[in-house]
Design a protein around this motif. Structure first.
Motif, short mmCIF file in Angstrom:
data_model
loop_
_atom_site.label_atom_id
_atom_site.label_comp_id
_atom_site.label_asym_id
_atom_site.label_seq_id
_atom_site.Cartn_x
_atom_site.Cartn_y
_atom_site.Cartn_z
N GLN C 34 1.06 -1.25 0.01
CA GLN C 34 -0.07 -0.01 0.02
C GLN C 34 0.88 1.23 -0.08
O GLN C 34 0.57 2.09 -0.67
CB GLN C 34 -0.89 0.01 1.38
CG GLN C 34 -1.65 1.37 1.46
CD GLN C 34 -2.20 1.19 2.93
OE1 GLN C 34 -2.63 2.33 3.46
NE2 GLN C 34 -2.30 0.19 3.80
N ILE C 35 2.02 1.16 0.93
CA ILE C 35 2.68 2.56 1.05
C ILE C 35 3.41 2.93 -0.36
O ILE C 35 3.47 3.96 -0.77
CB ILE C 35 3.89 2.25 2.16
CG1 ILE C 35 2.93 2.19 3.45
CG2 ILE C 35 4.94 3.13 2.10
CD1 ILE C 35 3.76 1.88 4.76
N LEU C 36 3.97 1.75 -0.77
CA LEU C 36 4.88 1.89 -1.92
C LEU C 36 3.88 2.43 -3.33
O LEU C 36 4.18 3.19 -4.25
CB LEU C 36 5.80 0.99 -2.43
CG LEU C 36 6.81 0.50 -1.37
CD1 LEU C 36 7.88 -0.55 -1.87
CD2 LEU C 36 7.47 1.91 -0.76
N HIS C 37 2.72 1.47 -3.26
CA HIS C 37 1.66 1.88 -4.49
C HIS C 37 1.43 3.19 -4.41
O HIS C 37 1.22 3.89 -5.64
CB HIS C 37 0.53 0.89 -4.28
CG HIS C 37 -0.38 0.91 -5.28
ND1 HIS C 37 -1.47 1.67 -5.04
CD2 HIS C 37 -0.70 0.62 -6.54
CE1 HIS C 37 -2.44 1.90 -5.82
NE2 HIS C 37 -1.76 1.17 -7.08
N GLU C 42 1.84 8.94 -6.43
CA GLU C 42 1.86 10.59 -6.11
C GLU C 42 3.15 11.03 -7.03
O GLU C 42 3.71 12.04 -6.91
CB GLU C 42 2.02 10.77 -4.64
CG GLU C 42 0.65 10.51 -3.99
CD GLU C 42 -0.38 11.45 -4.57
OE1 GLU C 42 -0.15 12.64 -4.69
OE2 GLU C 42 -1.44 10.99 -4.94
N GLY C 43 3.94 10.14 -7.67
CA GLY C 43 4.94 10.40 -8.36
C GLY C 43 6.31 10.46 -7.92
O GLY C 43 7.29 10.85 -8.29
N LEU C 44 6.28 9.79 -6.50
CA LEU C 44 7.73 9.68 -5.99
C LEU C 44 8.31 8.32 -6.32
O LEU C 44 7.63 7.32 -6.62
CB LEU C 44 7.10 9.58 -4.52
CG LEU C 44 6.45 10.93 -3.91
CD1 LEU C 44 6.33 10.75 -2.41
CD2 LEU C 44 7.42 12.15 -4.20
N ARG C 45 9.46 8.32 -5.94
CA ARG C 45 10.29 7.04 -6.37
C ARG C 45 10.01 6.15 -5.23
O ARG C 45 9.81 6.40 -4.03
CB ARG C 45 11.76 7.25 -6.43
CG ARG C 45 11.88 8.12 -7.68
CD ARG C 45 13.37 8.30 -8.01
NE ARG C 45 13.95 7.03 -8.37
CZ ARG C 45 15.19 6.79 -8.19
NH1 ARG C 45 15.97 7.74 -7.60
NH2 ARG C 45 15.71 5.81 -8.66
N THR C 46 10.15 4.67 -5.25
CA THR C 46 9.93 3.62 -4.30
C THR C 46 10.94 2.65 -4.04
O THR C 46 11.63 2.31 -5.02
CB THR C 46 8.72 2.97 -4.66
OG1 THR C 46 8.78 2.34 -5.81
CG2 THR C 46 7.41 4.00 -4.57
N ARG C 334 -1.01 6.30 0.03
CA ARG C 334 -1.17 7.34 -0.79
C ARG C 334 -1.28 8.59 -0.21
O ARG C 334 -0.67 9.83 -0.53
CB ARG C 334 -2.19 6.92 -1.77
CG ARG C 334 -2.20 7.99 -3.03
CD ARG C 334 -3.20 7.79 -3.86
NE ARG C 334 -3.19 8.89 -4.96
CZ ARG C 334 -4.18 8.89 -5.91
NH1 ARG C 334 -5.01 8.16 -6.13
NH2 ARG C 334 -4.04 9.88 -6.97
N ARG C 335 -2.02 8.39 0.93
CA ARG C 335 -2.21 9.68 1.62
C ARG C 335 -0.94 10.32 2.40
O ARG C 335 -0.63 11.45 2.23
CB ARG C 335 -3.34 9.67 2.83
CG ARG C 335 -3.71 10.63 3.56
CD ARG C 335 -4.54 11.83 2.73
NE ARG C 335 -4.57 13.16 3.50
CZ ARG C 335 -3.56 13.97 3.48
NH1 ARG C 335 -2.46 13.85 2.81
NH2 ARG C 335 -3.68 15.20 3.97
#
Lengths: 354, 354, 354
Positions: C34-37, C42-46, C334-335
């Protein structure tokens, strides 16, 4: 168009299909709404085989059902008329649990219309003993089984064969209780006696994709069973007077601890492998592993379904897990249709139809 | 603007409304967030009647609440000021369970502001006996009823009238237990004694649309009740010492076997028909059938709600079923607003307002 | 870049970060998917720190996982290599329950990589006594606590410290039963004895946003615990022979009565206030209040989690409540990413990182 293991007769029919006008077809019950809704969203045509007395209901969904094949009795699915009709519409059958029950898993083996997924697995599913053998050979933890009532030395659940939605299952803890229970059911021959594993039930929906070459966890649910899930609301003094029954009437969504999700994935992967070797036909598309999770976090699988399960109805608008793969509402019904559409476009329909 | 059966006084008010500036209004409780959020998404204006001590909370949602009518006590809803304010804002009231409770089903009959749905049905709902009569006349299976404590010969549930969310309900299995229970509650007069049907509870959310001329199943839930749903987590030795209570504190999503869905649809259709004949006013918009499903898959309806139920809060982002009709997240709140918007655009507001 | 209370060393590292290439990093368990998805959306790298034996599973999600840091044992998270790697990737750690368990809440205090949310609160969370003190000081109703087994005069639950997912919890109703239970667990020192409040469990997911300057209720769930949630399916005669255990294996969605939602909001607001005063560091981002709701609708909080909880996995595709704020599928994962992205864009990263 010949590399797959589609049965010869089905292959012939498929060769005549207008692939630009493929229909997805199923019978009006179980997960039909989801299947046809999903097919429509993927741009396929949709066909519902429906009993006359259900037509009124299904017509409220005619915005996504293109054709109704109206019958009086489910047995008509086996008649030439219906089959010709299906073939004329370039239909691919999605065999859900009720469809398999109506047609019979044996009759399904030689049904002329192309079917999505594996036919053979549905025969393995129909026999409690072969079912459990397959799981065992996949290295999946299963409950202890008792060969005869006499051996019973702990709490067990006795289960009849066939997809009857939990009807006729009963609990017992002694040889006598098992025999009594069987007598009440008219001494059936197709049953198994399983250790009743203490823990919580959980049902995992998996999808083996040939197009994307991966195993997806599409969701999971808890079955809602009458009367057992109602008895828990009764004070013990009343509840103790009623025998629990296990008729599945609905489903409740759930998610799993992420660390256990990995176990489910590994189980599913082994299961797919073992179908190739043992069934001689890789399971394709949706299936379900049905488990108890013990207090130690062990997952004990007591059954599987080799096709779409009704528990997926919980996620007609997508599931927490399917969203991880698709970022759009993806029911299992729609997932099937997407697999069909993509396979058609890539010329690999033979790998997913039987 | 005169064909419907909108009460004369309400019709007059409606005639003065600026229909391009319609507001949806309700009281700050029950399903208010869903109702106003949905109205906003459909382009309507939104009004919340809110108690001062709840304002802080509801203000965090001011991105979809246009106007706050702030009061000290719920009884102020009946005051001229509030009504004038509502009318000045071209408001249509959505009467949820708490709204009906605050205003009183009798007072609601002559409330001057236009109301979405049927007013009369809310009076039938308020009396346990009339409620059950309506279900019976629709040919819906209902539990056996006992006219007096003396007749009780099996497990029963005793229920007080009014939308109190299950408070004060109790179980009993003998005339003595019924009498004792009633005494503890101060010997109320508005109650019924119903057979306690063994099975699992399920609550079906239905929407009767005049605009689309169809009955939609928008979702279903299981009520989460304190303490009864907690007692099941206690070992019998502890649980047997506590009397179960049935205060509804939340809701859990569920889906139904597709074959049972057809029963629900048929029940809902009969129910709508019977409101026309018996109540003299067709139920419009959302209602709920509240049932036990037995181990034989029979659906026994023990209650109905003639308006939006709080169980729909489970589906503020859409339900598996609503998705089949709309392909977008459609809460019942939003569904109401869509019905209003479409009815306005088609000049048929009189058919859905009372 | 210096106004916040980011620890000096972390601030230094943050100063070197390329903020246009921020990564969100966590360990492969709990709520990692969930966190990485969410971060990806949001356009961040994971970045996923993952044990080798789990790689096969997580690779099926490589469409949203940019980097895998592969380790043999969780303890390696503390090693320089891993930390350097994380820093080189401009990583912000999201500390979920398993991450805190692997690293240890003490070690986490001086972990060099920037962390989203409050570090200090995680130390308070780790000790049962400090945990309850914080709730009490926020004016939140909590269960009665017993200082020693001798004082026990009612049904209690005995809980060990640390995020072990309910393992080792047990019920007792006399001093003797408490002592016996503790002995079986090897007489641990970090435990509390809480009154077992009769009612239903409910877990509220809250998000304290610095960017939007508000408290959001993002969802709620019921924990699915083995074996206690399975025992309820057993007839009393069998259930009475098994001791309930409370291993959390999954989660089930629920919604709350809207009037109780207001209580939750008020509790959450007080809780945030009290972290400022008592912990000396405002809790930022997701946390969870864990409660029993009594038959009178009182909410008794028996625990909190000062970070994302696994129950949020129920809502990877958005929750009924999150939809009210966002009108798009917004998981808590995502939040978090949105908060980070917005904070970065507004130059206020120091307010949300520690």
């Amino acid at each position: 168009m010949s590399k797959g293991s589609v049965p010869m007769e089905v292959q012939k029919i498929l060769n005549e299909y207008d692939l630009s006008k493929l229909s997805v077809a199923t019978a009006g019950s179980h997960s039909a709404l989801q299947i046809l809704h999903g097919a429509k969203k993927e741009g396929l045509r949709t066909v519902l085989i429906v009993k006359k007395d259900r037509l009124d209901f299904y017509r409220t969904f005619s915005h996504f059902i293109d054709e109704f094949i109206i019958i009086e009795n489910w047995s008509e699915i086996l008649e030439k008329d219906v089959k010709d009709n299906l073939i004329a519409l370039n239909s691919i059958i999605i065999p859900h649990g009720s469809f398999v029950e109506y047609v019979g898993s044996k009759n399904l083996q030689k049904y002329e219309v192309p079917i999505f997924g594996s036919r053979k697995i549905l025969e393995w599913e129909a026999t409690q003993e072969k079912k459990m053998e397959l799981l065992r050979r996949a290295g999946i933890r299963v409950p202890k089984e008792f060969k005869s009532p006499e051996e019973v030395d702990r709490l067990v659940i006795v289960k009849l064969g066939g997809a009857k939605g939990g009807r006729g299952y009963f609990l017992a803890s002694t040889p006598e209780e098992v025999k009594e229970g069987l007598e009440k059911l008219g001494n059936p021959s197709n049953y198994i006696i399983q250790e009743y594993v203490i823990g919580v039930p959980a049902y995992y929906h998996v999808f083996n994709s040939k197009v994307y070459n991966r195993i997806e966890i599409t969701g999971m649910d808890i079955r809602y069973e009458s009367n057992v899930d109602g008895l828990r609301r009764l004070p013990p003094k009343y509840a103790s007077k009623v025998s629990p029954t296990f008729t599945v009437v609905g489903n409740i969504p759930m998610v799993l601890r992420e660390s256990l999700l990995i176990t489910v994935y590994n189980y599913a992967k082994s299961f797919v492998e073992v179908t190739k070797e043992v069934v001689g036909e890789e399971i394709v598309g949706p299936f379900c592993l049905e488990s108890i999770i013990t207090e130690n976090g062990e997952i004990v699988v007591f059954e599987f379904s080799g096709r779409i399960v009704a528990g997926t109805n919980v996620y007609i608008d997508g599931s927490p897990y399917s969203y991880l793969y698709w970022d759009e509402p993806m029911s299992v019904g729609r997932r099937i249709a997407r697999e069909i559409r993509k396979a058609r476009d890539k010329g690999m329909l033979e790998e997913i139809l039987r």
